[in-house]
Motif scaffolding. Structure first.
Motif, PDB file in Angstrom:
ATOM      1  N   TYR A  52       0.825  -1.208   0.000  1.00 11.92           N
ATOM      2  CA  TYR A  52       0.000   0.000   0.000  1.00 11.92           C
ATOM      3  C   TYR A  52       0.859   1.258   0.000  1.00 11.92           C
ATOM      4  O   TYR A  52       1.947   1.285   0.597  1.00 11.92           O
ATOM      5  CB  TYR A  52      -0.895   0.045   1.239  1.00 11.92           C
ATOM      6  N   SER A 103      -8.079  -6.564  -2.339  1.00 10.23           N
ATOM      7  CA  SER A 103      -8.298  -8.006  -2.313  1.00 10.23           C
ATOM      8  C   SER A 103      -8.564  -8.478  -3.740  1.00 10.23           C
ATOM      9  O   SER A 103      -8.772  -7.657  -4.638  1.00 10.23           O
ATOM     10  CB  SER A 103      -9.475  -8.362  -1.401  1.00 10.23           C
ATOM     11  N   THR A 139      -8.250  -1.279   1.590  1.00 12.22           N
ATOM     12  CA  THR A 139      -7.916  -2.701   1.585  1.00 12.22           C
ATOM     13  C   THR A 139      -8.082  -3.245   0.173  1.00 12.22           C
ATOM     14  O   THR A 139      -9.152  -3.106  -0.430  1.00 12.22           O
ATOM     15  CB  THR A 139      -8.821  -3.492   2.532  1.00 12.22           C
TER      16      THR A 139
END
Length: 121
Positions: free
Chosen positions: A59, A70, A68
């Motif tokens: 990040y 994914s 986040t």
């Protein structure tokens, strides 16, 4: 041959949340890393987050703890959950994937068309 299509951008108030999705389609053999980048007006494109095929993530410091990343390998899709959004997160967000096509020999970068995220103060 390979297309990346983003969705989920929009207008949100500061402190709010958005989830971006990016689906890769076409003659895909395999996908290595996937990621999100963004470009604000008058600024260079910058990395937001990346995720490898085995789930390792990276990040930008500016989004750590708020965003986040994914992915769903079965769907060739990467997601970006964005929480506690700030006005400085306003930008066009681009999806990126390192893809080996069915007719290709090497992996190469593909980019989506971008989706606008606007955070109002």
């Amino acid at each position: 041959q390979v297309q990346l299509v983003e969705s989920g951008g929009g207008l949100v108030q500061a402190g709010g949340s958005l989830t971006l999705s990016c689906a890769a389609s076409g003659r895909i053999f395999s996908i290595n890393a996937m990621g999100w980048y963004r470009q604000a007006p008058g600024k260079q494109r910058e990395l937001v987050a990346t995720i490898t095929s085995d789930g390792s993530t990276n990040y930008a410091d500016s989004v750590k703890g708020r965003f986040t990343i994914s992915r769903d390998n079965a769907k060739n899709t990467v997601y970006l959950q964005m929480n506690s959004l700030k006005p400085e997160d306003t930008a066009v967000y681009f999806c990126n994937a390192d893809v080996k096509s069915r007719s290709g020999t090497y992996y190469r970068d593909y980019w989506g068309q971008g989706t606008q995220v606007t955070v109002s103060s």
